[in-house]
Design an enzyme around this catalytic site. Structure first.
Site, PDB file in Angstrom:
ATOM      1  N   ASP A  38     -42.087  62.414  48.929  1.00 52.53           N
ATOM      2  CA  ASP A  38     -43.015  61.445  49.514  1.00 52.53           C
ATOM      3  C   ASP A  38     -43.708  60.625  48.433  1.00 52.53           C
ATOM      4  O   ASP A  38     -43.979  59.448  48.607  1.00 52.53           O
ATOM      5  CB  ASP A  38     -44.068  62.161  50.369  1.00 52.53           C
ATOM      6  CG  ASP A  38     -43.433  62.759  51.612  1.00 52.53           C
ATOM      7  OD1 ASP A  38     -42.264  62.418  51.895  1.00 52.53           O
ATOM      8  OD2 ASP A  38     -44.097  63.557  52.295  1.00 52.53           O
ATOM      9  N   SER A  82     -13.175  51.460  75.563  1.00 50.00           N
ATOM     10  CA  SER A  82     -13.675  52.743  76.061  1.00 50.00           C
ATOM     11  C   SER A  82     -12.495  53.712  76.124  1.00 50.00           C
ATOM     12  O   SER A  82     -11.375  53.361  75.769  1.00 50.00           O
ATOM     13  CB  SER A  82     -14.333  52.563  77.415  1.00 50.00           C
ATOM     14  OG  SER A  82     -13.408  51.986  78.286  1.00 50.00           O
ATOM     15  N   LYS A 101     -17.525  64.956  72.496  1.00 55.72           N
ATOM     16  CA  LYS A 101     -17.932  63.638  72.973  1.00 55.72           C
ATOM     17  C   LYS A 101     -19.451  63.630  73.044  1.00 55.72           C
ATOM     18  O   LYS A 101     -20.044  64.290  73.908  1.00 55.72           O
ATOM     19  CB  LYS A 101     -17.310  63.355  74.339  1.00 55.72           C
ATOM     20  CG  LYS A 101     -17.513  61.934  74.804  1.00 55.72           C
ATOM     21  CD  LYS A 101     -16.602  61.629  75.978  1.00 55.72           C
ATOM     22  CE  LYS A 101     -16.677  60.158  76.368  1.00 55.72           C
ATOM     23  NZ  LYS A 101     -18.004  59.732  76.763  1.00 55.72           N
ATOM     24  N   ARG A 119     -22.537  48.179  71.361  1.00 59.15           N
ATOM     25  CA  ARG A 119     -21.242  47.909  71.978  1.00 59.15           C
ATOM     26  C   ARG A 119     -21.286  46.606  72.780  1.00 59.15           C
ATOM     27  O   ARG A 119     -20.335  45.836  72.762  1.00 59.15           O
ATOM     28  CB  ARG A 119     -20.878  49.079  72.889  1.00 59.15           C
ATOM     29  CG  ARG A 119     -19.572  48.908  73.593  1.00 59.15           C
ATOM     30  CD  ARG A 119     -19.175  50.187  74.304  1.00 59.15           C
ATOM     31  NE  ARG A 119     -17.844  50.066  74.838  1.00 59.15           N
ATOM     32  CZ  ARG A 119     -17.556  49.497  76.000  1.00 59.15           C
ATOM     33  NH1 ARG A 119     -18.525  49.018  76.736  1.00 59.15           N
ATOM     34  NH2 ARG A 119     -16.313  49.418  76.415  1.00 59.15           N
ATOM     35  N   GLU A 151     -21.863  57.529  67.212  1.00 60.88           N
ATOM     36  CA  GLU A 151     -22.803  57.634  68.322  1.00 60.88           C
ATOM     37  C   GLU A 151     -24.206  57.834  67.774  1.00 60.88           C
ATOM     38  O   GLU A 151     -24.426  58.672  66.892  1.00 60.88           O
ATOM     39  CB  GLU A 151     -22.383  58.852  69.169  1.00 60.88           C
ATOM     40  CG  GLU A 151     -22.828  58.800  70.589  1.00 60.88           C
ATOM     41  CD  GLU A 151     -21.953  57.907  71.471  1.00 60.88           C
ATOM     42  OE1 GLU A 151     -21.050  57.208  70.962  1.00 60.88           O
ATOM     43  OE2 GLU A 151     -22.208  57.905  72.692  1.00 60.88           O
TER      44      GLU A 151
HETATM   45  S1  IVH Z   1     -13.698  57.475  69.959  1.00 61.60           S
HETATM   46  C1  IVH Z   1     -11.360  53.552  71.601  1.00 61.60           C
HETATM   47  N1  IVH Z   1     -15.019  59.673  69.629  1.00 61.60           N
HETATM   48  O1  IVH Z   1     -17.444  57.680  74.208  1.00 61.60           O
HETATM   49  C2  IVH Z   1     -12.580  54.359  71.810  1.00 61.60           C
HETATM   50  N2  IVH Z   1     -15.886  58.082  71.175  1.00 61.60           N
HETATM   51  O2  IVH Z   1     -15.576  55.738  76.225  1.00 61.60           O
HETATM   52  C3  IVH Z   1     -12.867  55.159  70.596  1.00 61.60           C
HETATM   53  N3  IVH Z   1     -17.982  58.769  72.215  1.00 61.60           N
HETATM   54  O3  IVH Z   1     -18.971  54.845  74.288  1.00 61.60           O
HETATM   55  C4  IVH Z   1     -14.014  56.023  70.822  1.00 61.60           C
HETATM   56  N4  IVH Z   1     -18.178  60.706  71.171  1.00 61.60           N
HETATM   57  O4  IVH Z   1     -19.371  55.863  72.027  1.00 61.60           O
HETATM   58  C5  IVH Z   1     -14.964  58.507  70.286  1.00 61.60           C
HETATM   59  N5  IVH Z   1     -16.089  61.701  69.188  1.00 61.60           N
HETATM   60  C6  IVH Z   1     -16.035  60.526  69.831  1.00 61.60           C
HETATM   61  C7  IVH Z   1     -17.033  60.132  70.758  1.00 61.60           C
HETATM   62  C8  IVH Z   1     -16.909  58.897  71.409  1.00 61.60           C
HETATM   63  C9  IVH Z   1     -18.732  59.882  72.051  1.00 61.60           C
HETATM   64  C10 IVH Z   1     -18.324  57.660  73.137  1.00 61.60           C
HETATM   65  C11 IVH Z   1     -18.158  56.281  72.570  1.00 61.60           C
HETATM   66  C12 IVH Z   1     -17.825  55.426  73.751  1.00 61.60           C
HETATM   67  C13 IVH Z   1     -17.302  56.397  74.734  1.00 61.60           C
HETATM   68  C14 IVH Z   1     -15.825  56.134  74.942  1.00 61.60           C
END
Ligand code: IVH
Length: 707
Positions: A36, A81, A114, A135, A174
């Site tokens: 700090d 997505s 996810k 996004r 994320e």
């Molecule tokens: S890969 C082409 N990996 O899920 C899409 N997405 O519908 C590539 N999400 O809003 C996404 N964890 O933000 C990927 N380990 C992960 C994820 C992830 C969460 C979310 C992403 C997106 C949605 C995909």
């Protein structure tokens, strides 16, 4: 290079390194104070030489940038997505499609969790974070770079280790609000009569849209990276890219696994189905991705999503149990909330006995009856909710639920203001649970923080008629003899209470304003109002119209504040608080909380001190979030020993293993700027410290990510 510039770049590099060690490797190389101190030094240098400040300075983490409207930017690579599945059969179909697409070639998957937050696209150029974009519609999103810079585990500047970094690349991942932060935030909102955030995802997404990045910093968001994108063919596989991201200092959750068969994928799914609730991040499924990037290309995309990846969503955890009773709780602002009492049922790692049913509409919509078998679900929410009734199991003697028309506590007819879902008890001056909750709020930690007066004690005093409203608390010292006669009170507790009340007169105006419990006035709004109006007099004189013009104060808040101050009883109570000596204005002398450094710690000051008076030390401790009490107990953090301290105190502290420290030790625990005379540079250093929550020591695993 000028020497100031050198100092700035040395400090910057050192702080980036320490941040990396702390958030990526769980290693604290230096004590928090030292960190700090360096940060404060850097903030001071940047304040004095703004032209030398670097855009990715570690001081950016505390925020302070205001964005009126976020510009938008085109995504270089569209943000697609994922296809969703909810069954193992669907996953088998996916695997068969992959097999056919790859014409029998060998392949491997990477399975990841996810994360349930907000997708973010980050651009790094020459190792520096240059842009963060949401996004949006997948093609174009909002540029929220200054908000993203406040996320502590997200590197503003990458390390030069691991594979060579291309000049420019994109990282996707994320942004989320850790569960414990979400729970804390909602508790505060509930106590303030503010609408609850539905789940951590909404909370994260709301935070990213805030205009003031200092407020975003306070939401303690975190980031996990899961994709790498660039113009070249930099890595053969997705797993190699993940490893590179990690080596460069980006946070990649170490929960991912490479799987060589569908069976291994299913194993991963089953494992995390059981264990995911132990993670501080909300997850709603897993993502299965083809590892080899050439194979990804071969499989290609549909219009909306890749053919090389799929999301498997876990079913929401549901339980089935019997509804026994509906209780109606009356909150601080009079809102009546129905709560369902259930036969205990295990759900997502806990035993559920209560569930929320939101409001009367919900009871009707669900066609709920007492005695029904109901399904309860736990989404991202902390309190489970009833989602449906098992009508096939409705007992013949089930009872309709008759929503009360009168307050269950005071009998006043309930009202339902237009546009509101809740019935309300309008008797805010006579309804016992409302009055009691207002008192509890006033004495709570973030408001007046009155030592010796917890929620339970204040409730008891209220029941006994000893207190009626916040101002009446300050009449308690006059009733000391009466109080000392109470069971479980005693003279010592009374002394502590009297000292606590006295100390609360130093609590700054913004926290007093928060403590008044005006509907919609949470901590932040109270701070903004206090800073803007400076005195309660000025605030009383403000109209809803002028109030609404204050930044972060919307129309609804403005109306609520103006209405509160129009009530003669409220003005009269404010006058009594003034007479008692409570701070009702921001003054130069009014000590303002300067840091959280001593939060949660209690001190006893004993003896005569050299550098400061005992009162000054008490103030210093309080300004940094600590508490001062009179008696030595096992729970005490430190006994601060001055000259001529009585031997009995020392003996007791030794016996209870309470550390005994000197005045110098105590001062060393405070941020450095504390004891220095005020100057502009130090004021800047102070304000940098204000917003920094002192990091707690890492506890291993990913714990420090979320602290
Ligand atoms: S890969 C082409 N990996 O899920 C899409 N997405 O519908 C590539 N999400 O809003 C996404 N964890 O933000 C990927 N380990 C992960 C994820 C992830 C969460 C979310 C992403 C997106 C949605 C995909």
């Amino acid at each position: 290079m000028s020497s100031i510039q050198e100092q700035i770049s040395t400090l910057t590099a050192r702080l980036h390194h320490l941040n990396y060690q702390y958030y990526q490797n769980d290693v604290s190389e230096v004590p928090d104070q030292e960190f700090d101190k360096m940060l404060a030094e850097l903030a001071a240098l940047e304040k004095a030489h703004p032209e030398l400040a670097l855009p990715n300075s570690p001081t950016q983490r505390v925020g302070g940038t205001i964005t009126k409207q976020f510009p938008t930017a085109l995504h270089r690579y569209p943000m697609l997505s994922l296809g969703n599945t909810y069954s193992e059969a669907d996953l088998r179909d996916f695997d068969e499609r992959v097999q056919r697409g790859l014409e029998g070639a060998e392949y491997a998957y990477v399975c990841e969790l996810k994360f349930d937050g907000v997708a973010m696209s980050l651009t790094y150029q020459n190792g520096q974070l240059t842009q963060g974009v949401t996004r949006g519609d997948g093609t174009r999103g909002d540029v929220v770079t200054s908000n993203v810079r406040t996320i502590k585990n997200l590197p503003l500047h990458l390390r030069n280790t691991g594979p060579t970094q291309p000049e420019e690349f994109e990282v996707r991942g994320e942004i989320f609000m850790p569960q414990p932060v979400f729970a804390e935030l909602n508790q505060e909102r509930e106590a303030n009569g503010e609408a609850l955030l539905a789940n951590p995802r909404n909370a994260a997404s709301g935070a990213l849209k805030l205009q003031d990045s200092a407020l975003v910093a306070a939401r303690r968001l975190r980031f996990f990276a899961y994709s790498y994108l660039s113009q070249g063919r930099d890595f053969p596989t997705h797993s190699a890219a993940l490893e590179a991201l990690r080596a460069w200092g980006l946070p990649v959750s170490d929960t991912w696994r490479k799987c060589h068969s569908l069976d291994e994928v299913l194993e991963f799914i089953h494992y995390w189905d059981k264990h995911r609730f132990t993670l501080p991040v909300a997850t709603d499924g897993i993502v299965v991705k083809i590892d080899d990037l050439r194979q990804q290309e071969l499989l290609g995309y549909t219009a909306k999503s890749p053919r090389w990846a799929i999301a498997y969503k876990y079913p929401a955890e549901a339980g089935r149990t019997r509804l026994r009773e509906i209780q109606y709780q009356v909150g601080r602002t009079g809102a009546v909330t129905p709560v369902a009492l259930l036969d205990p049922v295990p759900l997502a790692g806990t035993i559920v006995k209560r569930a929320s049913v939101h409001n009367a509409n919900q009871i009707a919509a669900l066609d709920l009856r007492l005695g029904d078998m109901v399904f309860v679900e736990k989404g991202g929410e902390i309190i489970p909710k009833i989602t449906s009734v098992d009508l096939t199991a409705r007992p013949a003697d089930s009872q309709p639920i008759i929503y009360p028309t009168e307050c269950p506590a005071c009998g006043t007819p309930l009202i339902r203001p237009e546009g509101e879902a809740h019935f309300r008890c309008p008797n805010d001056r006579g309804c016992p649970p409302q009055l009691k909750a207002k008192l509890e709020h006033f004495v709570s930690r973030k408001a007046l923080d009155i030592d010796g007066l917890g929620a339970e004690t204040v409730g008891r005093f209220f029941d006994l008629g000893l207190v009626t409203d916040a101002a009446s608390l300050y009449d308690l010292p006059g009733k000391a003899a009466e109080l000392a006669q109470l069971e479980r009170m005693g003279e010592k507790s009374v002394q502590r209470l009297v000292a606590g009340l006295e100390a609360s007169k130093q609590v700054p105006f913004d926290r007093v304003l928060f403590g008044l419990g005006i509907r919609y006035v949470g901590e932040t709004v109270a701070e903004k109002l206090a800073a803007h109006y400076r005195t309660v007099k000025a605030l009383e004189a403000a109209t809803a119209e002028t109030l609404a013009a204050v930044p972060e104060v919307g129309g609804v808040i403005a109306v609520s504040v103006a209405a509160w101050f129009q009530e003669p009883q409220n003005r009269e109570m404010v006058e009594r608080l003034r007479a008692a000596g409570v701070q009702l204005a921001l003054t130069g002398e009014a000590p303002k909380a300067q840091s959280d450094r001593l939060a949660g710690q209690t001190f006893v000051l004993s003896g005569v001190f050299e550098q400061h008076s005992r009162e000054e030390l008490q103030q210093l401790i309080q300004q940094h979030g600590g508490k001062v009490t009179g008696s030595i107990s096992k729970k005490l953090s430190y006994l601060v020993a001055g000259d001529k301290m009585g031997p009995a105190k020392r003996e007791k502290a030794t016996e209870l293993k309470v550390p005994i420290i000197s005045e110098t030790d105590l001062l060393a625990m405070l941020p450095d700027a504390t004891t220095l005379p005020d100057s502009e540079a130090e004021a800047a250093a102070d304000s940098a410290l204000d917003d920094l929550t002192a990091p707690t020591p890492p506890q291993g695993g990913q714990a420090s990510l979320f602290s």
